[in-house]
Design a protein around this motif. Sequence first.
Motif, PDB file in Angstrom:
ATOM      1  N   ALA A 181       5.129  11.934   4.951  1.00 37.33           N
ATOM      2  CA  ALA A 181       3.706  12.236   5.122  1.00 37.33           C
ATOM      3  C   ALA A 181       3.422  13.693   4.761  1.00 37.33           C
ATOM      4  O   ALA A 181       2.413  13.993   4.113  1.00 37.33           O
ATOM      5  N   ALA A 182       4.297  14.612   5.165  1.00 34.14           N
ATOM      6  CA  ALA A 182       4.108  16.026   4.849  1.00 34.14           C
ATOM      7  C   ALA A 182       4.107  16.242   3.336  1.00 34.14           C
ATOM      8  O   ALA A 182       3.264  16.981   2.810  1.00 34.14           O
ATOM      9  N   THR A 183       5.017  15.589   2.648  1.00 34.39           N
ATOM     10  CA  THR A 183       5.076  15.709   1.192  1.00 34.39           C
ATOM     11  C   THR A 183       3.835  15.128   0.546  1.00 34.39           C
ATOM     12  O   THR A 183       3.230  15.741  -0.338  1.00 34.39           O
ATOM     13  N   ARG A 184       3.418  13.938   0.990  1.00 34.81           N
ATOM     14  CA  ARG A 184       2.221  13.310   0.418  1.00 34.81           C
ATOM     15  C   ARG A 184       0.963  14.123   0.711  1.00 34.81           C
ATOM     16  O   ARG A 184       0.075  14.236  -0.122  1.00 34.81           O
ATOM     17  N   GLU A 195       0.729  16.900  -1.705  1.00 34.15           N
ATOM     18  CA  GLU A 195       0.294  16.371  -3.002  1.00 34.15           C
ATOM     19  C   GLU A 195      -1.209  16.088  -2.987  1.00 34.15           C
ATOM     20  O   GLU A 195      -1.919  16.404  -3.945  1.00 34.15           O
ATOM     21  N   LEU A 196      -1.697  15.503  -1.908  1.00 31.33           N
ATOM     22  CA  LEU A 196      -3.130  15.211  -1.790  1.00 31.33           C
ATOM     23  C   LEU A 196      -3.950  16.497  -1.786  1.00 31.33           C
ATOM     24  O   LEU A 196      -5.056  16.533  -2.329  1.00 31.33           O
ATOM     25  N   ALA A 197      -3.411  17.558  -1.193  1.00 25.22           N
ATOM     26  CA  ALA A 197      -4.109  18.845  -1.201  1.00 25.22           C
ATOM     27  C   ALA A 197      -4.195  19.397  -2.627  1.00 25.22           C
ATOM     28  O   ALA A 197      -5.240  19.887  -3.043  1.00 25.22           O
ATOM     29  N   ARG A 198      -3.108  19.297  -3.387  1.00 24.47           N
ATOM     30  CA  ARG A 198      -3.132  19.757  -4.782  1.00 24.47           C
ATOM     31  C   ARG A 198      -4.103  18.944  -5.620  1.00 24.47           C
ATOM     32  O   ARG A 198      -4.709  19.456  -6.554  1.00 24.47           O
ATOM     33  N   GLU A 199      -4.271  17.676  -5.281  1.00 24.79           N
ATOM     34  CA  GLU A 199      -5.201  16.796  -5.998  1.00 24.79           C
ATOM     35  C   GLU A 199      -6.648  17.011  -5.545  1.00 24.79           C
ATOM     36  O   GLU A 199      -7.568  16.429  -6.114  1.00 24.79           O
ATOM     37  N   GLY A 200      -6.849  17.799  -4.503  1.00 26.23           N
ATOM     38  CA  GLY A 200      -8.193  18.070  -4.008  1.00 26.23           C
ATOM     39  C   GLY A 200      -8.771  16.968  -3.139  1.00 26.23           C
ATOM     40  O   GLY A 200      -9.979  16.891  -2.942  1.00 26.23           O
ATOM     41  N   MET A 254       0.851  -1.170   0.000  1.00 26.35           N
ATOM     42  CA  MET A 254       0.000   0.000   0.000  1.00 26.35           C
ATOM     43  C   MET A 254       0.904   1.243   0.000  1.00 26.35           C
ATOM     44  O   MET A 254       1.869   1.313   0.751  1.00 26.35           O
ATOM     45  N   SER A 255       0.553   2.233  -0.808  1.00 28.80           N
ATOM     46  CA  SER A 255       1.370   3.441  -0.913  1.00 28.80           C
ATOM     47  C   SER A 255       1.164   4.339   0.306  1.00 28.80           C
ATOM     48  O   SER A 255       0.171   4.211   1.044  1.00 28.80           O
ATOM     49  N   ALA A 256       2.104   5.263   0.497  1.00 23.80           N
ATOM     50  CA  ALA A 256       1.992   6.211   1.609  1.00 23.80           C
ATOM     51  C   ALA A 256       0.731   7.058   1.466  1.00 23.80           C
ATOM     52  O   ALA A 256       0.044   7.323   2.458  1.00 23.80           O
ATOM     53  N   LYS A 257       0.406   7.469   0.244  1.00 25.09           N
ATOM     54  CA  LYS A 257      -0.803   8.264   0.031  1.00 25.09           C
ATOM     55  C   LYS A 257      -2.044   7.498   0.472  1.00 25.09           C
ATOM     56  O   LYS A 257      -2.918   8.040   1.134  1.00 25.09           O
ATOM     57  N   GLN A 258      -2.109   6.226   0.104  1.00 23.55           N
ATOM     58  CA  GLN A 258      -3.278   5.428   0.467  1.00 23.55           C
ATOM     59  C   GLN A 258      -3.352   5.227   1.980  1.00 23.55           C
ATOM     60  O   GLN A 258      -4.430   5.283   2.566  1.00 23.55           O
ATOM     61  N   LYS A 259      -2.210   5.026   2.626  1.00 31.64           N
ATOM     62  CA  LYS A 259      -2.194   4.882   4.082  1.00 31.64           C
ATOM     63  C   LYS A 259      -2.687   6.152   4.761  1.00 31.64           C
ATOM     64  O   LYS A 259      -3.435   6.098   5.735  1.00 31.64           O
TER      65      LYS A 259
END
Length: 80
Positions: free
Chosen positions: A33-36, A39-44, A1-6
């Motif tokens: 986690a801070a980087t991901r 990225e998740l914020a930019r993806e909405g 499982m990727s860090a984003k999914q976690k």
Amino acid sequence: MSAKQKILDRLSTSAIPLALFELRIFGVSENAAATRLSELAREGKAVGTYRKGTAYKEWALVKKNEFKVEPSGQMMMPIA
């Protein structure tokens, strides 16, 4: 499982927004986690807001139709 999914899974199971240090995800460093999260914020998919009385952000999942993502990546609250 990727860090984003976690991260998405952790945020989806929390009743309150979580600060970075409160995520406590095994195998995902706070730096990663801070980087991901950025990225998740930019993806909405996630939104970070400053916790009242602190200098750090707390993160939560974006609820459908709660925020509008501008082309710049900035989240905008809808006007009722």
